[in-house]
Design an enzyme around this catalytic site. Sequence first.
Site, PDB file in Angstrom:
ATOM      1  CE  LYS A   1      -8.687 -25.098 -25.713  1.00 12.84           C
ATOM      2  NZ  LYS A   1      -8.085 -23.978 -24.997  1.00 12.84           N
TER       3      LYS A   1
ATOM      4  CB  CYS B   1     -37.268 -11.297  14.276  1.00 10.76           C
ATOM      5  SG  CYS B   1     -37.513 -11.260  16.052  1.00 10.76           S
TER       6      CYS B   1
ATOM      7  CG  ASP C   1      -2.029  -1.017   1.088  1.00  9.40           C
ATOM      8  OD1 ASP C   1      -2.220  -1.515  -0.036  1.00  9.40           O
ATOM      9  OD2 ASP C   1      -2.671  -1.335   2.110  1.00  9.40           O
TER      10      ASP C   1
ATOM     11  CB  SER D   1     -19.032 -20.857 -29.116  1.00 12.86           C
ATOM     12  OG  SER D   1     -19.793 -21.226 -30.218  1.00 12.86           O
TER      13      SER D   1
ATOM     14  CE  LYS E   1     -17.168 -24.956 -22.437  1.00 14.52           C
ATOM     15  NZ  LYS E   1     -17.895 -23.853 -21.833  1.00 14.52           N
TER      16      LYS E   1
ATOM     17  NE  ARG F   1     -19.028 -15.999 -27.638  1.00 19.25           N
ATOM     18  CZ  ARG F   1     -19.388 -16.864 -28.583  1.00 19.25           C
ATOM     19  NH1 ARG F   1     -18.495 -17.531 -29.218  1.00 19.25           N
ATOM     20  NH2 ARG F   1     -20.642 -17.059 -28.856  1.00 19.25           N
TER      21      ARG F   1
ATOM     22  CE  LYS G   1     -22.080 -27.077 -21.374  1.00 21.31           C
ATOM     23  NZ  LYS G   1     -21.970 -25.642 -21.168  1.00 21.31           N
TER      24      LYS G   1
ATOM     25  CD  GLU H   1      -6.899 -25.769 -22.245  1.00 24.34           C
ATOM     26  OE1 GLU H   1      -5.684 -26.014 -22.310  1.00 24.34           O
ATOM     27  OE2 GLU H   1      -7.406 -24.730 -22.679  1.00 24.34           O
TER      28      GLU H   1
ATOM     29  CD  GLU I   1     -14.572 -18.390 -19.813  1.00 21.00           C
ATOM     30  OE1 GLU I   1     -14.026 -18.233 -20.927  1.00 21.00           O
ATOM     31  OE2 GLU I   1     -15.757 -18.726 -19.681  1.00 21.00           O
TER      32      GLU I   1
END
Length: 677
Positions: free
Chosen positions: A293, A430, A43, A88, A121, A142, A317, A119, A178
């Site tokens: 890939k 409450c 800092d 995609s 996702k 994208r 997936k 790898e 990502e």
Amino acid sequence: MQSLFDQPTNASPRIDELRRQILRHDHLYYVEAQPEISDRDYDKLLEELQDLERQNPDLVTPDSPTQRVGGAPVGQFAAVSHSVPMLSLANTYSREEVEDFDRRVREALEGAAPTYVCELKYDGVAMSLTYSNGVLALGATRGDGQTGDDVTANVRTIRSIPLRLHGSLIANCTVRGEVYMLNETFMKINETAEAQGDKTFANPRNLTAGTLKQKDSRHVAKRQLEFIAYWLDTRDTDLVRHSTNVELLHTIGFPTSPAVRRCGSVDEVMKFIAEWDEKRFDLPFQIDGIVIKVDSLRHQDELGFIARSPRWAIAYKYEARKAETVLEDITLQVGRTGVVTPVAELRPTALAGSTISRATLHNQDYIDELDLRIGDAVVIEKGGDVIPKVSGVVVAKRRADAAPWHMPHVCPCPRASALHRPEGEANWYCNDSLCPWQLRRRLEHFASRDAMDIDGLGEKAIAQFIDAGLLTCISDIYRLPQRREQVLELDRWAPKSFDKMVRGIEASKGQPFHRVIYALGIRFVGEGVAKVLCKAMPSIDQLMKAHHEDLRKIPDIGDAIAASVVAYMGEPDNALEVQALRDTGLCFVGEAPSELSQNLAGITFVFTGELTTVTRKQAEEIVEANGGKASGSVSKKTSYVVAGAEAGSKLKKAQELGVPVITEAAFLEMVNYQPTS
Ligand code: IVH
């Protein structure tokens, strides 16, 4: 204020030096997880740079780390067209589909044997980063794959994205990856939103997407987004394989996935997929599958793409894990701040490695949206997800007499006080300060690890003591040591456990001011806010006297927090409680920063193995309170490794690197530790 005459004639070299240092420390902290300096020293560097830039606005550049805190809001994001379209991936869900992919690849390569790279996702938002002359020039979403939004200002706030590339190998390139959020960050933000009656987000991806759409990058800076890089395009060096590109990305300063594996066959690919199907629930972030890939970039070129998807990659997936069960009841849970939440009581069901019997239903709106009724067959799911949730109803199985559920307007505790719903909030509260259910949560929070950390006073003991009338308020905890006989009459209590609890209670008197303030359980005052408050107002007298406007002047303290602190301090019962806690000897003053010891400045410790006199957290706090740094991993820069019993790999690493290893006793001696009696 500086006059024209004493303005430094050339601040530029110092500014350059500070930037270089800060960017290096950013990388060590956010990418390598191997920090070398304390937060306080970091800092200081940043503040010095901010001051110099304020005095020399002409010298501010976009790659300066000061730009990470965000700037003025933008009206609309500019459109950016992608030089290489953002594709995609086609999805697969089974071994057969992976085999089909492999067959198509082999056919197109006319017999050449492909090597695949598997790898994780990452379940976030795709981002394209452009670097010019080594400096981050553009961050774009994208969009439709051809044209996205220019979100550069937001992207600059993400600490793990280098503002300047490392080394001189690559100066101009496009990096894709990502942007995502850690589960822990997501839960904290959602908890705060829920407590404030704001809209909550369904999952970390939605929150990430929502954050990146913010027009004011200062808000983005506070959300702690992360980045992982998985694609590189550049003409500055020859690119040969995807797997070496990933290594190159790491070399030039990006975080890359820890799980990248080259696979020569479908069998190996399926093995990787199966391994991560189990392990994904242990990751600190969300993945929704595996990407497969073709490794060779020459092969990738030959394969090309169809429509919007490459022929050289696919996604596998993972299914959300779902199960059907019965909603047996909806009960109410009362939080420590009085918020009352409906909870689904489910017929216990196994789901992705655990047995689920309860799930939060948040509020009436959530229940209405799903149209949940008691007795319904419901679907629960865990989508690699942070918390299991009730996601739907099997309406076909509904009993004819099942009636819609309505939130009762009285507290479920025996006092049954009326509940209130503040204007514009979805939650009911409450407000009864004597509500025993709130008391229980308040006491649990007070004694919890991150608050006063009272060893021997767990949830069961608290419930028992409330029932026995031994705990009616927080300060009663400090009267327990005098209640030996009454406690020993209760079930499961023996002199040994009682003595242990008493030691825990006594030890808690040594907790610093900010922990005490956090432990009080003031609405919206989490650990971070407590630290900020106690730094700005280092005594309870100051905090009690503070007006709304005084609190608002403190950086990061907004209206909601200020109002909550004022309301808490203004409540006569709370003032009495604070006084009682003060009388027992709890710490209600903070040390002014200048008085803090700097004995350990520049020294980095790593703790490993089992410590006996202090907990690891306490040891780390001692180090930080003395201006040192506590780190989780051993490197050449580690000054000392403090090894307790059964120390393992970190001890070994220290020995390999020649880092001095000391005992817990030697460490405590070094910091002149005095146990609280
Ligand atoms: S490669 C041409 N690798 O999944 C393929 N994508 O539908 C480019 N994603 O838009 C993407 N983790 O947002 C790739 N390790 C990874 C990924 C990944 C997540 C996302 C990315 C992409 C989407 C594909």
